[in-house]
Design a protein around this motif. Structure first.
Motif, PDB file in Angstrom:
ATOM      1  N   LEU A 194       3.142  88.399 -58.726  1.00  8.67           N
ATOM      2  CA  LEU A 194       2.216  87.891 -57.714  1.00  8.67           C
ATOM      3  C   LEU A 194       2.750  86.606 -57.094  1.00  8.67           C
ATOM      4  O   LEU A 194       2.699  86.417 -55.871  1.00  8.67           O
ATOM      5  N   GLY A 195       3.298  85.728 -57.927  1.00  4.92           N
ATOM      6  CA  GLY A 195       3.897  84.509 -57.404  1.00  4.92           C
ATOM      7  C   GLY A 195       5.078  84.791 -56.507  1.00  4.92           C
ATOM      8  O   GLY A 195       5.257  84.148 -55.464  1.00  4.92           O
ATOM      9  N   ALA A 196       5.888  85.782 -56.892  1.00  4.02           N
ATOM     10  CA  ALA A 196       7.054  86.146 -56.078  1.00  4.02           C
ATOM     11  C   ALA A 196       6.618  86.704 -54.726  1.00  4.02           C
ATOM     12  O   ALA A 196       7.237  86.413 -53.688  1.00  4.02           O
ATOM     13  N   LEU A 197       5.549  87.515 -54.715  1.00  2.00           N
ATOM     14  CA  LEU A 197       5.056  88.066 -53.447  1.00  2.00           C
ATOM     15  C   LEU A 197       4.593  86.959 -52.518  1.00  2.00           C
ATOM     16  O   LEU A 197       4.828  87.005 -51.301  1.00  2.00           O
ATOM     17  N   LEU A 198       3.918  85.949 -53.085  1.00  4.96           N
ATOM     18  CA  LEU A 198       3.511  84.803 -52.268  1.00  4.96           C
ATOM     19  C   LEU A 198       4.724  84.049 -51.734  1.00  4.96           C
ATOM     20  O   LEU A 198       4.741  83.590 -50.587  1.00  4.96           O
ATOM     21  N   THR A 199       5.756  83.931 -52.560  1.00  2.00           N
ATOM     22  CA  THR A 199       6.933  83.145 -52.191  1.00  2.00           C
ATOM     23  C   THR A 199       7.742  83.797 -51.085  1.00  2.00           C
ATOM     24  O   THR A 199       8.210  83.122 -50.158  1.00  2.00           O
ATOM     25  N   VAL A 200       7.929  85.093 -51.158  1.00  2.00           N
ATOM     26  CA  VAL A 200       8.832  85.781 -50.207  1.00  2.00           C
ATOM     27  C   VAL A 200       8.102  86.350 -49.003  1.00  2.00           C
ATOM     28  O   VAL A 200       8.748  86.870 -48.088  1.00  2.00           O
ATOM     29  N   ARG A 203       4.558  85.882 -43.955  1.00  2.00           N
ATOM     30  CA  ARG A 203       3.367  85.396 -43.256  1.00  2.00           C
ATOM     31  C   ARG A 203       2.438  84.692 -44.245  1.00  2.00           C
ATOM     32  O   ARG A 203       2.501  84.915 -45.446  1.00  2.00           O
ATOM     33  N   VAL A 204       1.571  83.865 -43.723  1.00  2.00           N
ATOM     34  CA  VAL A 204       0.592  83.151 -44.543  1.00  2.00           C
ATOM     35  C   VAL A 204      -0.547  84.106 -44.892  1.00  2.00           C
ATOM     36  O   VAL A 204      -1.091  84.777 -44.013  1.00  2.00           O
ATOM     37  N   TRP A 205      -0.910  84.155 -46.166  1.00  2.00           N
ATOM     38  CA  TRP A 205      -1.939  85.096 -46.613  1.00  2.00           C
ATOM     39  C   TRP A 205      -3.355  84.625 -46.299  1.00  2.00           C
ATOM     40  O   TRP A 205      -4.232  85.442 -46.038  1.00  2.00           O
ATOM     41  N   TYR A 206      -3.604  83.321 -46.379  1.00  2.00           N
ATOM     42  CA  TYR A 206      -4.978  82.826 -46.366  1.00  2.00           C
ATOM     43  C   TYR A 206      -5.235  82.011 -45.102  1.00  2.00           C
ATOM     44  O   TYR A 206      -4.661  80.936 -44.891  1.00  2.00           O
ATOM     45  N   LEU A 217       4.619  69.858 -44.872  1.00  2.00           N
ATOM     46  CA  LEU A 217       5.064  71.225 -45.026  1.00  2.00           C
ATOM     47  C   LEU A 217       4.296  72.152 -44.091  1.00  2.00           C
ATOM     48  O   LEU A 217       3.098  71.954 -43.856  1.00  2.00           O
ATOM     49  N   THR A 218       4.966  73.140 -43.582  1.00  2.00           N
ATOM     50  CA  THR A 218       4.263  74.143 -42.790  1.00  2.00           C
ATOM     51  C   THR A 218       3.395  74.985 -43.723  1.00  2.00           C
ATOM     52  O   THR A 218       3.623  75.010 -44.943  1.00  2.00           O
ATOM     53  N   PRO A 219       2.389  75.691 -43.196  1.00  2.00           N
ATOM     54  CA  PRO A 219       1.574  76.554 -44.058  1.00  2.00           C
ATOM     55  C   PRO A 219       2.397  77.575 -44.838  1.00  2.00           C
ATOM     56  O   PRO A 219       2.090  77.846 -46.006  1.00  2.00           O
ATOM     57  N   LEU A 220       3.439  78.116 -44.237  1.00  2.00           N
ATOM     58  CA  LEU A 220       4.263  79.089 -44.935  1.00  2.00           C
ATOM     59  C   LEU A 220       5.064  78.429 -46.050  1.00  2.00           C
ATOM     60  O   LEU A 220       5.188  78.976 -47.154  1.00  2.00           O
ATOM     61  N   GLU A 221       5.605  77.220 -45.793  1.00  2.00           N
ATOM     62  CA  GLU A 221       6.331  76.501 -46.840  1.00  2.00           C
ATOM     63  C   GLU A 221       5.397  76.104 -47.983  1.00  2.00           C
ATOM     64  O   GLU A 221       5.782  76.155 -49.154  1.00  2.00           O
ATOM     65  N   ASP A 222       4.174  75.735 -47.635  1.00  2.00           N
ATOM     66  CA  ASP A 222       3.173  75.414 -48.649  1.00  2.00           C
ATOM     67  C   ASP A 222       2.889  76.640 -49.519  1.00  2.00           C
ATOM     68  O   ASP A 222       2.781  76.538 -50.748  1.00  2.00           O
ATOM     69  N   ALA A 226       3.496  77.211 -53.532  1.00  2.00           N
ATOM     70  CA  ALA A 226       2.433  77.710 -54.409  1.00  2.00           C
ATOM     71  C   ALA A 226       2.904  78.930 -55.189  1.00  2.00           C
ATOM     72  O   ALA A 226       2.627  79.059 -56.396  1.00  2.00           O
ATOM     73  N   GLY A 227       3.606  79.825 -54.527  1.00  2.00           N
ATOM     74  CA  GLY A 227       4.130  81.012 -55.203  1.00  2.00           C
ATOM     75  C   GLY A 227       5.113  80.651 -56.295  1.00  2.00           C
ATOM     76  O   GLY A 227       5.097  81.248 -57.384  1.00  2.00           O
ATOM     77  N   LEU A 228       5.965  79.674 -56.015  1.00  2.00           N
ATOM     78  CA  LEU A 228       6.923  79.234 -57.034  1.00  2.00           C
ATOM     79  C   LEU A 228       6.209  78.628 -58.241  1.00  2.00           C
ATOM     80  O   LEU A 228       6.626  78.824 -59.383  1.00  2.00           O
TER      81      LEU A 228
END
Length: 271
Positions: A194-200, A203-206, A217-222, A226-228
């Motif tokens: 799940l963390g990896a899916l957020l990381t790679v 697009r921003v999920w939320y 940080l941009t929303p995607l970098e943020d 979080a995924g990491l």
């Protein structure tokens, strides 16, 4: 309300430990390391739900992830190891404590508790809570509505506590040690996934983190950060727990082998 509940929790536990040690002796019933574990877990909850971190979590997904990891991966196992039930029961008057114990034995509660804290059940509940609450529609609702956010935190901490309770208190016998190792490794894998899916994700999920994101940080970098945080530190905690139990499993197997081989060796020496 939250502050008073947390303060009451540590006071009740401290009173129970004090009363138990005065009655049975220092370190009896609840060991000093267990008290330290409970106190550290309680402090992790205080930090996770503190106003600064709570405010940052509304703007930064990475801060929100720190909040959740503190509840699930730090506070939950430490509180479980700290023997909270023993501490709370000993804070009660002896007559009330005995009455509760006797009354509960005649209800379905013990069977229900054994069922939901059994490692397979707790593993499924924890996994469902982790994945379902990270579905964008539900996560967005938690960010928009405080009541839903409270339920989310209760689900995360509650299912994590059940999972760690099953691991810490349900490992009776050699096969159960091995099963606990498997549950921890599999949990590390699916949580890391799940963390990896957020990381790679490209697009921003939320959506709320797109609308209310501060500069930096941009929303995607943020989201990647979080995924990491979910992928690496949390995975390391589960992997470390699995390795600890695996080592304990090996030690237990070695002791059992020596115990079983002892009578055989003695019998061979008999004339």
């Amino acid at each position: 309300m939250l502050v008073s509940s947390l303060v009451l929790c540590i006071i009740v536990y401290g009173a129970g430990v004090t009363r138990l040690w005065l009655k049975a002796g220092y370190g009896r019933g609840i060991r000093p390391l267990e008290v330290l574990a409970f106190g550290t877990g309680w402090l992790a909850i205080v930090i996770a739900l503190s106003p600064p971190l709570d405010e940052w979590s509304e703007q930064w997904l990475s801060a929100h992830m720190v909040q959740h990891e503190l509840l699930m991966v730090v506070a939950a196992p430490l509180i479980v190891v700290g023997a909270p039930v023993v501490g709370v029961l000993w804070a009660m008057p002896s007559r009330l404590r005995h009455g509760i114990f006797v009354s509960v034995q005649h209800t379905p509660l013990p069977a229900i508790w054994r069922a939901i804290t059994a490692p397979p059940s707790a593993f499924v509940l924890y996994g469902l809570a982790l994945w379902i609450w990270h579905v964008p529609a539900l996560y967005d609702e938690a960010l928009k509505h405080e009541a839903v956010h409270v339920v989310q935190h209760l689900c995360f901490f509650g299912t994590a506590a059940l999972f760690w309770w099953g691991i810490a208190h349900g490992r009776q016998g050699r096969t159960a040690y091995g099963a606990a190792v498997v549950y921890l490794f599999v949990t590390a894998v699916h949580g890391g996934l799940l963390g990896a899916l957020l990381t790679v994700s490209p697009r921003v999920w939320y959506a709320p983190y797109l609308m209310h994101h501060p500069a930096g940080l941009t929303p995607l970098e943020d989201q990647q950060l979080a995924g990491l945080l979910m992928w690496v530190p949390a995975g390391l905690v589960f992997a470390a727990g699995a390795l600890f139990l695996f080592a304990a499993w090996l030690r237990q197997s070695a002791r059992l082998s020596r115990f079983q081989s002892g009578p055989v060796l003695r019998s061979r020496r008999l004339p």
